[in-house]
Design a protein around this motif. Structure first.
Motif, mmCIF file in Angstrom:
data_model
loop_
_atom_site.group_PDB
_atom_site.id
_atom_site.type_symbol
_atom_site.label_atom_id
_atom_site.label_comp_id
_atom_site.label_asym_id
_atom_site.label_seq_id
_atom_site.Cartn_x
_atom_site.Cartn_y
_atom_site.Cartn_z
ATOM 1 N N ASP A 71 27.597 -20.328 -7.383
ATOM 2 C CA ASP A 71 28.401 -19.189 -6.771
ATOM 3 C C ASP A 71 29.948 -18.991 -6.849
ATOM 4 O O ASP A 71 30.441 -20.086 -6.549
ATOM 5 C CB ASP A 71 27.638 -19.382 -5.359
ATOM 6 C CG ASP A 71 28.275 -18.440 -4.356
ATOM 7 O OD1 ASP A 71 29.471 -17.846 -4.153
ATOM 8 O OD2 ASP A 71 27.385 -17.612 -3.843
ATOM 9 N N PRO A 72 30.352 -18.101 -7.445
ATOM 10 C CA PRO A 72 31.759 -18.018 -7.531
ATOM 11 C C PRO A 72 32.474 -18.039 -5.850
ATOM 12 O O PRO A 72 33.707 -18.744 -6.110
ATOM 13 C CB PRO A 72 32.042 -16.807 -8.134
ATOM 14 C CG PRO A 72 30.738 -15.894 -7.793
ATOM 15 C CD PRO A 72 29.738 -16.734 -7.520
ATOM 16 N N ASP A 73 32.052 -17.885 -5.041
ATOM 17 C CA ASP A 73 32.611 -17.897 -3.811
ATOM 18 C C ASP A 73 32.576 -19.165 -3.251
ATOM 19 O O ASP A 73 33.304 -19.872 -2.428
ATOM 20 C CB ASP A 73 32.035 -17.014 -2.824
ATOM 21 C CG ASP A 73 32.381 -15.507 -3.157
ATOM 22 O OD1 ASP A 73 33.409 -15.212 -3.807
ATOM 23 O OD2 ASP A 73 31.484 -14.609 -2.982
ATOM 24 N N THR A 74 31.456 -20.016 -3.097
ATOM 25 C CA THR A 74 31.147 -21.418 -2.697
ATOM 26 C C THR A 74 31.368 -22.548 -3.520
ATOM 27 O O THR A 74 31.361 -23.456 -2.965
ATOM 28 C CB THR A 74 29.885 -21.374 -1.617
ATOM 29 O OG1 THR A 74 28.830 -21.286 -2.728
ATOM 30 C CG2 THR A 74 29.631 -19.948 -0.765
ATOM 31 N N GLY A 75 30.875 -22.311 -4.874
ATOM 32 C CA GLY A 75 31.082 -23.228 -5.785
ATOM 33 C C GLY A 75 29.727 -24.244 -5.657
ATOM 34 O O GLY A 75 29.435 -24.952 -6.390
ATOM 35 N N GLU A 76 28.655 -23.431 -4.685
ATOM 36 C CA GLU A 76 27.359 -24.211 -4.755
ATOM 37 C C GLU A 76 26.555 -24.001 -6.158
ATOM 38 O O GLU A 76 26.676 -22.673 -6.425
ATOM 39 C CB GLU A 76 26.561 -23.630 -3.434
ATOM 40 C CG GLU A 76 27.165 -24.138 -2.202
ATOM 41 C CD GLU A 76 27.151 -25.645 -1.913
ATOM 42 O OE1 GLU A 76 25.922 -26.154 -2.302
ATOM 43 O OE2 GLU A 76 27.945 -26.166 -1.736
ATOM 44 N N LYS A 77 25.946 -24.827 -6.497
ATOM 45 C CA LYS A 77 25.015 -24.578 -7.630
ATOM 46 C C LYS A 77 23.939 -23.802 -7.340
ATOM 47 O O LYS A 77 23.123 -24.002 -6.185
ATOM 48 C CB LYS A 77 24.383 -26.102 -8.275
ATOM 49 C CG LYS A 77 25.262 -27.001 -8.691
ATOM 50 C CD LYS A 77 24.885 -28.396 -8.936
ATOM 51 C CE LYS A 77 25.861 -29.405 -9.422
ATOM 52 N NZ LYS A 77 25.148 -30.762 -9.341
ATOM 53 N N TYR A 78 23.633 -22.632 -8.056
ATOM 54 C CA TYR A 78 22.450 -21.941 -7.926
ATOM 55 C C TYR A 78 21.144 -22.651 -8.132
ATOM 56 O O TYR A 78 21.185 -23.130 -8.861
ATOM 57 C CB TYR A 78 22.484 -20.578 -9.005
ATOM 58 C CG TYR A 78 23.586 -19.652 -8.676
ATOM 59 C CD1 TYR A 78 23.820 -19.278 -7.764
ATOM 60 C CD2 TYR A 78 24.073 -19.223 -10.025
ATOM 61 C CE1 TYR A 78 24.892 -18.223 -7.361
ATOM 62 C CE2 TYR A 78 24.955 -18.378 -10.067
ATOM 63 C CZ TYR A 78 25.264 -17.741 -8.619
ATOM 64 O OH TYR A 78 26.577 -16.906 -8.759
ATOM 65 N N PRO A 79 20.298 -22.601 -7.037
ATOM 66 C CA PRO A 79 19.032 -23.249 -7.068
ATOM 67 C C PRO A 79 17.826 -22.675 -7.815
ATOM 68 O O PRO A 79 16.798 -22.962 -7.497
ATOM 69 C CB PRO A 79 18.863 -23.606 -5.537
ATOM 70 C CG PRO A 79 19.326 -22.265 -4.635
ATOM 71 C CD PRO A 79 20.568 -21.905 -5.529
ATOM 72 N N ASP A 80 18.136 -21.516 -8.110
ATOM 73 C CA ASP A 80 16.912 -20.452 -8.378
ATOM 74 C C ASP A 80 17.139 -19.708 -9.798
ATOM 75 O O ASP A 80 16.703 -18.382 -9.749
ATOM 76 C CB ASP A 80 16.752 -19.606 -7.276
ATOM 77 C CG ASP A 80 18.176 -18.499 -7.143
ATOM 78 O OD1 ASP A 80 19.161 -18.905 -7.572
ATOM 79 O OD2 ASP A 80 17.863 -17.536 -6.332
ATOM 80 N N VAL A 81 17.574 -20.527 -10.721
ATOM 81 C CA VAL A 81 17.771 -20.113 -12.031
ATOM 82 C C VAL A 81 16.666 -19.905 -12.956
ATOM 83 O O VAL A 81 15.966 -20.883 -12.983
ATOM 84 C CB VAL A 81 18.869 -20.596 -12.595
ATOM 85 C CG1 VAL A 81 19.292 -20.041 -14.153
ATOM 86 C CG2 VAL A 81 20.551 -20.455 -11.736
ATOM 87 N N VAL A 82 16.392 -18.913 -13.599
ATOM 88 C CA VAL A 82 15.172 -18.743 -14.306
ATOM 89 C C VAL A 82 15.848 -18.645 -15.736
ATOM 90 O O VAL A 82 16.352 -17.681 -15.810
ATOM 91 C CB VAL A 82 14.208 -17.531 -13.935
ATOM 92 C CG1 VAL A 82 12.980 -17.357 -14.891
ATOM 93 C CG2 VAL A 82 13.718 -17.797 -12.474
#
Length: 137
Positions: A53-64
């Protein structure tokens, strides 16, 4: 059937309904991977540092991850910044596009079905691909 927004269940159903498909579980997190002839064509990716996420830096947990036929197909899907499809440097030169499960609703089921069928065709043997195409499904 109305052409409603796509869901994660649609990804599973469409991928599993293609011929000669095996669903395997990823070795680390048990994430679903759909294969034809031992070759992946759709898989649910575990959170990785290249898709955040560009705002939080959190890794996306839902990538297909969905395979595509060519770099041109990949570019057509990812060049519009408002598109739900994207790529990362990790996938440079790799014939696939990424989409977050949380954005699947921006895609119609018919488009998702075409993408997954094309992904299957790009990975299936020529014989299997020709057999499937000749049935006109």
């Amino acid at each position: 059937m109305s052409d409603r927004p796509a869901t994660v269940d649609d990804v599973h159903r469409i991928a599993a309904d293609m011929p000669h498909v095996t669903r395997v579980e990823g070795p680390k997190a048990g994430n679903p991977i759909y294969q034809v002839g031992g070759k992946s064509f759709v898989f649910f990716r575990t959170p990785r540092p290249d898709a955040v996420d560009p705002d939080t830096g959190e890794k996306y947990p839902d990538v297909v991850v969905i395979w595509v036929e060519s770099e041109a197909d990949k570019l057509a899907l990812t060049q519009d910044p408002s598109s739900p499809f994207f790529t990362t440097q990790h996938f440079d030169g790799h014939p696939s596009v990424l989409v977050r499960a949380s954005r699947l609703g921006e895609i119609a089921v018919s488009e998702l079905k075409e993408l997954i069928q094309d992904a299957w065709l790009s990975r299936a043997s020529k014989r299997r691909g020709q057999e499937w195409l000749s049935r006109g499904e």
